[in-house]
Design a protein around this motif. Structure first.
Motif, PDB file in Angstrom:
ATOM      1  N   SER A 192      78.124 -33.269  18.840  1.00 25.43           N
ATOM      2  CA  SER A 192      78.293 -34.671  18.473  1.00 25.43           C
ATOM      3  C   SER A 192      79.389 -34.848  17.428  1.00 25.43           C
ATOM      4  CB  SER A 192      76.963 -35.226  17.941  1.00 25.43           C
ATOM      5  OG  SER A 192      77.111 -36.567  17.533  1.00 25.43           O
ATOM      6  N   LEU A 195      82.940 -34.013  18.986  1.00 22.95           N
ATOM      7  CA  LEU A 195      83.339 -35.047  19.939  1.00 22.95           C
ATOM      8  C   LEU A 195      83.847 -36.270  19.195  1.00 22.95           C
ATOM      9  CD1 LEU A 195      80.661 -35.060  22.802  1.00 22.95           C
ATOM     10  CD2 LEU A 195      83.049 -34.369  22.957  1.00 22.95           C
ATOM     11  N   ALA A 196      83.137 -36.659  18.143  1.00 25.35           N
ATOM     12  CA  ALA A 196      83.564 -37.812  17.356  1.00 25.35           C
ATOM     13  C   ALA A 196      84.875 -37.530  16.628  1.00 25.35           C
ATOM     14  CB  ALA A 196      82.480 -38.189  16.348  1.00 25.35           C
ATOM     15  N   ILE A 200      85.907 -38.892  21.112  1.00 29.62           N
ATOM     16  CA  ILE A 200      85.357 -40.214  21.344  1.00 29.62           C
ATOM     17  C   ILE A 200      84.410 -40.593  20.219  1.00 29.62           C
ATOM     18  CG2 ILE A 200      83.514 -39.251  22.783  1.00 29.62           C
ATOM     19  CD1 ILE A 200      83.648 -41.806  24.457  1.00 29.62           C
ATOM     20  N   PRO A 203      79.592 -40.522  20.225  1.00 26.94           N
ATOM     21  CA  PRO A 203      79.304 -39.913  21.529  1.00 26.94           C
ATOM     22  C   PRO A 203      77.829 -39.978  21.887  1.00 26.94           C
ATOM     23  CG  PRO A 203      79.677 -38.226  19.877  1.00 26.94           C
ATOM     24  CD  PRO A 203      80.014 -39.526  19.229  1.00 26.94           C
ATOM     25  N   ARG A 204      77.569 -40.040  23.198  1.00 30.37           N
ATOM     26  CA  ARG A 204      76.212 -40.037  23.739  1.00 30.37           C
ATOM     27  C   ARG A 204      75.945 -38.661  24.355  1.00 30.37           C
ATOM     28  NH1 ARG A 204      77.488 -44.132  28.069  1.00 30.37           N
ATOM     29  NH2 ARG A 204      79.339 -42.816  27.913  1.00 30.37           N
ATOM     30  N   TYR A 260      76.665 -40.104  29.983  1.00 28.77           N
ATOM     31  CA  TYR A 260      76.687 -39.276  28.784  1.00 28.77           C
ATOM     32  C   TYR A 260      78.109 -38.763  28.570  1.00 28.77           C
ATOM     33  CZ  TYR A 260      71.677 -39.348  29.589  1.00 28.77           C
ATOM     34  OH  TYR A 260      70.385 -39.769  29.806  1.00 28.77           O
ATOM     35  N   ASP A 261      78.480 -38.611  27.302  1.00 25.35           N
ATOM     36  CA  ASP A 261      79.806 -38.083  26.975  1.00 25.35           C
ATOM     37  C   ASP A 261      79.828 -36.562  26.963  1.00 25.35           C
ATOM     38  OD1 ASP A 261      81.081 -40.668  26.508  1.00 25.35           O
ATOM     39  OD2 ASP A 261      79.746 -40.803  24.774  1.00 25.35           O
TER      40      ASP A 261
END
Length: 337
Positions: A192, A195-196, A200, A203-204, A260-261
């Protein structure tokens, strides 16, 4: 930022590494997004250029490529002087295994010092590297050691699907015993966060179950109840947007559809089989949790193709481009609006 400098390690000279590096660097996609610096061996790299059929001239340098680098030049930081007997296609040597280790160390050092913005790696022979005395299962574990990183995560990524792994190169029979609440939580957290940081915002995350049908309330296994669900609950308490455990036989369908990411998977093939079904040619291996940026191809040395000139450079190109994109995103976060 200007085009970031990306260190590109040449990989095992007995495999397709030099060829796919040459093909990738000869393409406009790489040249427009970054300034590549190859870390490797001149003899092997020049052979790779010849076999690939591209038009590049090798220029050895101790400096970094500038914004005014010349078209058609492959800038090489030489870390070995391998003889022809050390680079026979399809026959990885101990000498080359030691050289490959040194390419990785040099690229990681350049990243850690801030001289380059990231690194993208061509495939290596883990066996040859270990026979040379460097006992690491692969790039991920070696880079974790070099950067003193304790929570590294292997993520495979493409435009449609990203998967990260709780366990990596482990026998399937050993996986249940290796899962812990802390390890699953750490993987969710690292996935998470990075990814952030690089890909993105907000993120999910979907988390795959280990057993069929999420264990069917313990009928097919209780790892979901004992380990995975508690880890997810802790992640949610930290503000991470995460769902699961979810049955792996349906989860990837929804992830590919954009639900979902990224998907956190419990073991290697649980994540890599669906990833390679949709991103066989252009998948990228990303090491999360490092203080440096590292991407790689999502395939091996392909000794059966080495020297044929037919190896695809799609994944190598994608890895270099992703490293450059991550570097720009990280720089933008530091610079602010």
């Amino acid at each position: 930022m200007n085009r970031p400098i990306i260190a590109v390690t040449m990989g095992d000279p007995a495999g397709i590494g030099p060829e796919i590096v040459a093909k990738a660097l000869a393409g406009s996609d790489v040249q427009t997004c970054c300034r590549p610096l190859v870390v490797g061996d001149r003899n092997a790299m020049e052979r790779g250029i010849r076999d690939s059929g591209v038009r590049l001239q090798v220029e050895e340098t101790d400096d970094l490529p500038g914004e005014d680098e010349r078209t058609g030049v492959l800038y090489l930081r030489t870390c070995s002087r391998l003889a022809d007997d050390d680079i026979v296609y399809g026959k990885p040597s101990t000498t080359a295994g030691d050289a490959v280790y040194r390419y990785i160390v040099e690229a990681a050092t350049l990243c850690s010092s801030g001289r380059v913005a990231g690194m993208a790696t061509a495939p290596i022979s883990k066996v040859a590297m270990n026979r040379a005395g460097h006992h690491y299962p692969g790039h991920t574990e070696l880079l974790a050691h070099l950067t003193n990183s304790s929570e590294c995560v292997m993520m495979l990524a493409g435009d449609r699907l990203r998967v990260s792994l709780v366990t990596i190169h482990e026998p399937l029979a050993a996986v249940p015993g290796l899962l812990t609440v802390d390890k699953v939580l750490s993987t969710i957290r690292t996935t998470s966060r990075d990814l952030a940081r690089y890909f993105i915002p907000s993120p999910r995350i979907g988390v795959a179950a280990l057993n069929p049908h999420c264990g069917e309330e313990g009928l097919f296994g209780n790892e979901e109840q004992r380990i995975i669900a508690p880890a997810i609950a802790l992640a949610r308490s930290e503000g991470i947007e995460v769902q699961g455990p979810l049955s792996a036989d349906t989860l990837f369908h929804f992830a590919i559809d954009g639900g979902y990411d990224a998907v956190v998977c419990m073991y290697h093939d649980q994540g890599l089989i669906p990833l390679k079904l949709v991103h066989f040619d252009d998948g990228v291996n990303v090491t999360l949790g490092l203080p440096i940026i590292r991407t790689s191809v999502d395939h091996g040395t392909a000794y059966d193709l080495a020297g044929s000139g037919t190896a695809s450079a799609t994944s190598m190109t994608a890895a270099i481009r992703m490293a450059a994109s991550m570097a720009r995103q990280a720089q933008a976060a530091v610079s602010g609006p």
